[in-house]
Design an enzyme around this catalytic site. Structure first.
Site, PDB file in Angstrom:
ATOM      1  N   ASP A  23       1.021  -1.505   0.074  1.00  0.00           N
ATOM      2  CA  ASP A  23       0.107  -0.020  -0.129  1.00  0.00           C
ATOM      3  C   ASP A  23       0.912   1.339  -0.073  1.00  0.00           C
ATOM      4  OD1 ASP A  23      -3.327   0.458   0.948  1.00  0.00           O
ATOM      5  OD2 ASP A  23      -1.750   2.218   1.263  1.00  0.00           O
ATOM      6  N   ASN A  52     -12.781  -3.306   2.107  1.00  0.00           N
ATOM      7  CA  ASN A  52     -13.700  -2.166   2.263  1.00  0.00           C
ATOM      8  C   ASN A  52     -14.752  -2.266   1.205  1.00  0.00           C
ATOM      9  OD1 ASN A  52     -12.425  -0.949   4.700  1.00  0.00           O
ATOM     10  ND2 ASN A  52     -11.065  -0.149   3.207  1.00  0.00           N
ATOM     11  N   GLN A 110     -13.918   2.667   1.106  1.00  0.00           N
ATOM     12  CA  GLN A 110     -13.342   2.137  -0.060  1.00  0.00           C
ATOM     13  C   GLN A 110     -13.182   3.478  -0.853  1.00  0.00           C
ATOM     14  OE1 GLN A 110     -15.809  -0.647  -2.513  1.00  0.00           O
ATOM     15  NE2 GLN A 110     -13.956  -1.159  -3.736  1.00  0.00           N
ATOM     16  N   SER A 111     -11.837   3.658  -1.596  1.00  0.00           N
ATOM     17  CA  SER A 111     -11.481   4.785  -2.458  1.00  0.00           C
ATOM     18  C   SER A 111     -11.160   4.181  -3.699  1.00  0.00           C
ATOM     19  CB  SER A 111     -10.418   5.468  -1.778  1.00  0.00           C
ATOM     20  OG  SER A 111      -9.118   4.630  -1.611  1.00  0.00           O
ATOM     21  N   HIS A 119     -10.202  -5.300  -3.383  1.00  0.00           N
ATOM     22  CA  HIS A 119      -8.911  -5.702  -2.869  1.00  0.00           C
ATOM     23  C   HIS A 119      -9.033  -5.747  -1.449  1.00  0.00           C
ATOM     24  CE1 HIS A 119      -9.863  -1.228  -2.624  1.00  0.00           C
ATOM     25  NE2 HIS A 119      -9.135  -1.374  -1.626  1.00  0.00           N
TER      26      HIS A 119
HETATM   27  P1  DGP Z   1      -9.423   1.277   0.125  1.00  0.00           P
HETATM   28  O1  DGP Z   1      -9.789   2.815   0.699  1.00  0.00           O
HETATM   29  O2  DGP Z   1      -9.972   0.362   0.943  1.00  0.00           O
HETATM   30  O3  DGP Z   1     -10.199   1.638  -1.453  1.00  0.00           O
HETATM   31  O4  DGP Z   1      -7.746   1.021  -0.040  1.00  0.00           O
HETATM   32  C1  DGP Z   1      -7.142   1.569  -1.160  1.00  0.00           C
HETATM   33  C2  DGP Z   1      -5.704   2.025  -0.693  1.00  0.00           C
HETATM   34  O5  DGP Z   1      -5.244   1.948  -2.004  1.00  0.00           O
HETATM   35  C3  DGP Z   1      -5.465   2.784  -0.079  1.00  0.00           C
HETATM   36  O6  DGP Z   1      -5.123   2.061   1.399  1.00  0.00           O
HETATM   37  C4  DGP Z   1      -4.016   3.598  -0.588  1.00  0.00           C
HETATM   38  C5  DGP Z   1      -3.774   2.511  -1.841  1.00  0.00           C
HETATM   39  N1  DGP Z   1      -3.362   3.108  -2.891  1.00  0.00           N
HETATM   40  C6  DGP Z   1      -3.818   4.310  -3.375  1.00  0.00           C
HETATM   41  N2  DGP Z   1      -3.364   4.584  -4.762  1.00  0.00           N
HETATM   42  C7  DGP Z   1      -2.536   3.765  -4.609  1.00  0.00           C
HETATM   43  C8  DGP Z   1      -1.220   3.599  -5.805  1.00  0.00           C
HETATM   44  O7  DGP Z   1      -1.160   4.243  -6.569  1.00  0.00           O
HETATM   45  N3  DGP Z   1      -0.138   2.704  -5.179  1.00  0.00           N
HETATM   46  C9  DGP Z   1      -0.370   1.745  -4.142  1.00  0.00           C
HETATM   47  N4  DGP Z   1       0.559   0.910  -4.094  1.00  0.00           N
HETATM   48  N5  DGP Z   1      -1.319   2.045  -3.324  1.00  0.00           N
HETATM   49  C10 DGP Z   1      -2.390   2.846  -3.610  1.00  0.00           C
END
Ligand code: DGP
Length: 112
Positions: free
Chosen positions: A28, A85, A92-93, A98
């Site tokens: 992450d 999420n 969830q973003s 995932h």
């Molecule tokens: P969620 O909030 O559950 O949708 O988690 C999305 C996650 O994705 C958040 O913890 C940050 C991660 N994330 C967002 N953009 C990127 C990216 O460009 N690269 C990586 N490795 N992680 C990312």
């Protein structure tokens, strides 16, 4: 194309720690624990809420990939948390399913 599809396609760099025929796992970008890895199915299912019966095997593959990541990261002995999420209110973003694999420290419950 989702952000995670671009990572899977190597169009956006990420620290990939595991992959198989069904899933890719990478660290992450904003870790919430010493180990914080996202397990992402290659198929861009939106989330569990949007999954269908045909995704049954895929959902199991995600969990087994999370198990493999936890073992490889050395957090299976101490314990770890898996988080999926679903939707904005849950945090969830990225709308490509995932599974967060979190470990390496004590995790409080319930989450905030
Ligand atoms: P969620 O909030 O559950 O949708 O988690 C999305 C996650 O994705 C958040 O913890 C940050 C991660 N994330 C967002 N953009 C990127 C990216 O460009 N690269 C990586 N490795 N992680 C990312």
């Amino acid at each position: 194309m989702t952000l995670f599809e671009k990572i899977i396609a190597r169009e956006i760099p990420a620290d990939i720690v595991y992959e198989d025929d069904h899933c890719v796992a990478f660290r992450d970008i904003n870790p919430a624990a010493p180990t914080h890895v996202l397990v992402v199915p290659r198929k861009p299912v939106v989330n569990v809420a949007e999954a269908s019966a045909e995704d049954c095997e895929l959902l199991g593959r995600v969990l087994l990939a999370a198990q493999a990541v936890a073992r490889a990261e050395g957090i299976d002995g101490s314990g770890y948390r898996l988080v999926l999420n679903n939707g904005v209110a849950a945090g969830q973003s990225v709308f490509h399913l995932h599974c967060h694999v979190l470990g390496g420290r004590a995790l409080s419950w319930p989450p905030g």
